[in-house]
Design a protein around this motif. Structure first.
Motif, short mmCIF file in Angstrom:
data_model
loop_
_atom_site.label_atom_id
_atom_site.label_comp_id
_atom_site.label_asym_id
_atom_site.label_seq_id
_atom_site.Cartn_x
_atom_site.Cartn_y
_atom_site.Cartn_z
N GLY A 21 0.80 -1.22 0.00
CA GLY A 21 0.00 0.00 0.00
C GLY A 21 0.83 1.27 0.00
N VAL A 22 2.00 1.22 -0.66
CA VAL A 22 2.86 2.40 -0.70
C VAL A 22 2.97 2.93 -2.13
N THR A 23 3.22 4.22 -2.26
CA THR A 23 3.37 4.87 -3.56
C THR A 23 4.85 5.11 -3.85
N TYR A 24 5.13 5.50 -5.09
CA TYR A 24 6.51 5.85 -5.45
C TYR A 24 7.01 6.99 -4.54
N LYS A 25 6.11 7.93 -4.27
CA LYS A 25 6.49 9.08 -3.43
C LYS A 25 6.84 8.61 -2.02
N ASP A 26 6.05 7.67 -1.47
CA ASP A 26 6.32 7.16 -0.13
C ASP A 26 7.72 6.54 -0.06
N VAL A 27 8.03 5.70 -1.04
CA VAL A 27 9.32 5.00 -1.05
C VAL A 27 10.46 5.98 -1.27
N ALA A 28 10.25 6.96 -2.15
CA ALA A 28 11.28 7.97 -2.41
C ALA A 28 11.64 8.71 -1.13
N GLU A 29 10.64 9.07 -0.35
CA GLU A 29 10.90 9.78 0.91
C GLU A 29 11.63 8.90 1.91
N ARG A 30 11.32 7.61 1.92
CA ARG A 30 11.94 6.70 2.88
C ARG A 30 13.43 6.48 2.60
N ILE A 31 13.81 6.53 1.32
CA ILE A 31 15.24 6.28 1.00
C ILE A 31 15.98 7.56 0.61
N GLY A 32 15.26 8.69 0.64
CA GLY A 32 15.92 9.98 0.43
C GLY A 32 16.26 10.32 -0.99
N VAL A 33 15.39 9.95 -1.93
CA VAL A 33 15.59 10.33 -3.33
C VAL A 33 14.30 10.98 -3.82
N SER A 34 14.33 11.47 -5.06
CA SER A 34 13.14 12.10 -5.61
C SER A 34 12.16 11.05 -6.14
#
Length: 251
Positions: A21-34
């Protein structure tokens, strides 16, 4: 990584995102990329092992599990003995009961939907145990001895049972055509052998695609988010003139 095509990995990763249930934006924020970096990874279907580790950590899945899902998309299958097929042919209710178990229906669900008593449930399990389909222990606990789907041939002992179940399914789809998830489509056309062969190839590719997708869904999603689905594809050269019924004695 070399053993698994990158597009297979990214497909499995995309399914894992959906399951969590995660979005690309969610994952990007978690690993510190855009977010664009994540989108580009999926668009180009390529990523380094270190980046793959980061993405897996971000959604709490082991990279080894992800790689396994990418590789092991082919369904396991079990060929029954002649004796087992003959038993299921002669005992169609046992065939249904076994099929429910291999489709991961719980005993409680089967008992509830068919209003089975404990004694009747035990008798089904006892008989399946005797035939080597399951290993039964105390309190109706059991272990399936069949891995994956059951291989059944139309020219084998179970051929008539398979035909009957598919006829039943065909009638069900016709009765529910247009309802959510149900589609019936039938055509008669004249075509060349090359076009017919291409049609067979396309059907085979589509079947393989969704068998693989369903394996990944079952590996990543909780069972309450999965729907039992059956599909049948049928293509054959078929002379309607001569095969379809025609009354010879009209007045």
């Amino acid at each position: 990584m070399q053993e698994v095509a990158h597009f297979e990995i990214t497909l499995a990763l995309k399914q894992a995102f959906k399951a969590r249930g995660v979005t690309y934006k969610d994952v990007a924020e978690r690993i510190g990329v855009s977010e664009q970096t994540i989108k580009r990874l999926f668009r180009e279907k390529d990523c380094s092992l270190s980046r793959l580790n980061e993405l897996c950590d971000a959604i709490n899945i082991s990279v080894y599990d992800l790689l396994d899902i990418s590789r092991q998309h082919n369904e396991a299958a079990t060929k029954l003995t002649d004796q087992q097929e003959e038993f299921l042919r002669d005992n169609p209710s046992h065939f249904s009961f076994l099929f429910f178990l291999t489709a991961q229906y719980s005993l409680e669900t089967i008992k509830s939907r068919y209003e089975l008593s404990e004694v009747t449930t035990f008798r089904y399990l006892r008989d399946l145990d005797k035939q080597g389909f399951i290993e039964l222990s105390a309190n109706n606990q059991f272990r399936l001895l069949i891995e994956g789907r059951i291989l059944m041939q139309l020219d084998g002992p179970l051929g008539e049972v398979v035909r009957q179940r598919n006829h039943f399914f065909l009638e069900y789809v016709c009765d529910h055509d247009g309802e959510t998830g149900s589609t019936f489509s039938s055509s008669f056309r004249l075509m060349s052998t090359d076009t017919l062969n291409a049609l067979h190839t396309d059907f085979a590719k589509l079947d393989k695609k969704y068998r693989k997708a369903s394996y990944q869904d079952a590996s990543l999603l909780p069972k309450e988010k999965l729907h039992p689905v059956k599909w049948v594809s049928m293509v054959a050269p078929f002379e309607i003139c001569g095969q379809w019924p025609l009354d010879k004695n009209i007045e």
